[in-house]
Design an enzyme around this catalytic site. Structure first.
Site, PDB file in Angstrom:
ATOM      1  N   GLU A  16      24.738  10.611  56.123  1.00  0.00           N
ATOM      2  CA  GLU A  16      26.237  10.978  54.578  1.00  0.00           C
ATOM      3  C   GLU A  16      26.812  10.139  54.298  1.00  0.00           C
ATOM      4  O   GLU A  16      27.697  11.214  55.556  1.00  0.00           O
ATOM      5  CB  GLU A  16      26.106  12.454  54.319  1.00  0.00           C
ATOM      6  CG  GLU A  16      25.174  13.391  54.389  1.00  0.00           C
ATOM      7  CD  GLU A  16      25.820  14.525  53.406  1.00  0.00           C
ATOM      8  OE1 GLU A  16      24.684  14.817  52.368  1.00  0.00           O
ATOM      9  OE2 GLU A  16      26.567  15.438  53.967  1.00  0.00           O
ATOM     10  N   HIS A  50      28.843  19.009  58.919  1.00  0.00           N
ATOM     11  CA  HIS A  50      29.153  18.273  56.942  1.00  0.00           C
ATOM     12  C   HIS A  50      30.394  17.929  57.237  1.00  0.00           C
ATOM     13  O   HIS A  50      30.641  18.077  57.907  1.00  0.00           O
ATOM     14  CB  HIS A  50      28.840  19.308  55.629  1.00  0.00           C
ATOM     15  CG  HIS A  50      28.512  18.927  54.552  1.00  0.00           C
ATOM     16  ND1 HIS A  50      30.363  17.861  54.053  1.00  0.00           N
ATOM     17  CD2 HIS A  50      28.099  18.563  54.060  1.00  0.00           C
ATOM     18  CE1 HIS A  50      29.978  17.489  53.342  1.00  0.00           C
ATOM     19  NE2 HIS A  50      28.579  17.739  52.549  1.00  0.00           N
TER      20      HIS A  50
HETATM   21  P1  13P Z   1      27.251  14.652  46.016  1.00  0.00           P
HETATM   22  O1  13P Z   1      25.851  14.426  46.293  1.00  0.00           O
HETATM   23  O2  13P Z   1      28.150  15.493  45.108  1.00  0.00           O
HETATM   24  O3  13P Z   1      27.976  12.881  46.845  1.00  0.00           O
HETATM   25  O4  13P Z   1      27.539  15.137  47.546  1.00  0.00           O
HETATM   26  C1  13P Z   1      26.738  14.909  49.327  1.00  0.00           C
HETATM   27  C2  13P Z   1      26.482  16.238  49.324  1.00  0.00           C
HETATM   28  O5  13P Z   1      27.810  16.290  50.397  1.00  0.00           O
HETATM   29  C3  13P Z   1      26.230  16.758  50.042  1.00  0.00           C
HETATM   30  O6  13P Z   1      25.914  17.342  51.055  1.00  0.00           O
END
Ligand code: 13P
Length: 236
Positions: free
Chosen positions: A157, A88
């Site tokens: 992400e 992450h």
């Molecule tokens: P948000 O949905 O708060 O943007 O975060 C995404 C995230 O990092 C999920 O792992």
């Protein structure tokens, strides 16, 4: 579809209990057969039979030992946790995990048969440098990672979309997921400012097999609405 709720450092044990009651009841009443995974903080883990999966946001890649402040395999086994988030961006950028450490974690938990949700994604300054820089950056996040691992789920992400309310355009998501699809047959999730309002259209995009939701997943009702949206997609 695969719907993941990443609580990050949010919710107490009590709050997580109340949350799980809502989500589990929703899944059971609506006979949801999509995969739902909740990643609570360690302190909210419980050893209970559930109709949704529970994963951890991190763990240290050893059985046990002298690693002050860490949680290792032995502690996860007590709760029968077999699902972990690795890579992450908050762990990469805030906690300073290197690709080498991340790859070691991946190897360890793959060897132990965990389902691994592996996250990749670029900061805004990399995206602004253009397609080549973007792909070089993302490719480097695959160093030491086995893309053919059977229990892999890959999450894209973009760092600039996390917690900002900004989301990439549909084309940007589709383009990145098309590239990721060339690397792996694993399901591909999108994460970064997914909310009830945009979850349906994001999940409908090509090569998007689910969503990894942070802040909007903290509301059990919102998360259930997203689960409902995924179920509706099957019926169109
Ligand atoms: P948000 O949905 O708060 O943007 O975060 C995404 C995230 O990092 C999920 O792992």
């Amino acid at each position: 579809m695969i719907l993941c709720a990443n609580f990050k450092a949010n919710k107490t044990r009590q709050e997580t209990r109340a949350y799980m009651a809502v989500v589990e009841s929703f899944v059971s009443v609506n006979e949801i057969d999509d995969t739902v995974i909740v990643f609570p903080p360690f302190t909210a883990l419980e050893h209970l039979p559930r109709n949704v999966l529970i994963g951890v946001q991190n763990a240290y890649p050893v059985e046990n030992g002298a690693y002050t402040g860490e949680i290792a395999l032995e502690q996860l086994e007590e709760f029968e946790v077999k699902t972990i988030l690795i890579g992450h961006s908050e762990r990469r950028h805030i906690l300073g995990e290197t690709q080498e450490q991340i790859a070691a974690k991946f190897r360890f938990f793959a060897e132990k048969g965990f389902a691994i949700i592996y996250c990749v994604g670029e900061p805004i300054e990399i995206r602004q440098q253009g397609a080549d820089a973007l792909m070089r950056y993302v490719d480097a996040q695959f160093v030491g990672i086995d893309c053919n691992y059977t229990d892999l789920i890959l999450a894209y992400e973009p760092v600039w979309a996390i917690g900002t309310g900004l989301t990439p355009t549909s084309d940007q998501i589709v383009d990145m997921h098309a590239v990721l699809r060339t690397k792996t047959h694993a399901p591909l999730l999108y994460g970064g400012s997914v909310k009830v309002d945009n979850a349906g259209s994001i999940m409908a995009l090509e090569n998007v097999d689910g969503v990894l939701v942070g802040s909007a997943s903290l509301s059990a009702n919102d998360f259930c609405e997203m689960i409902a949206l995924a179920a509706q997609l099957k019926n169109v």
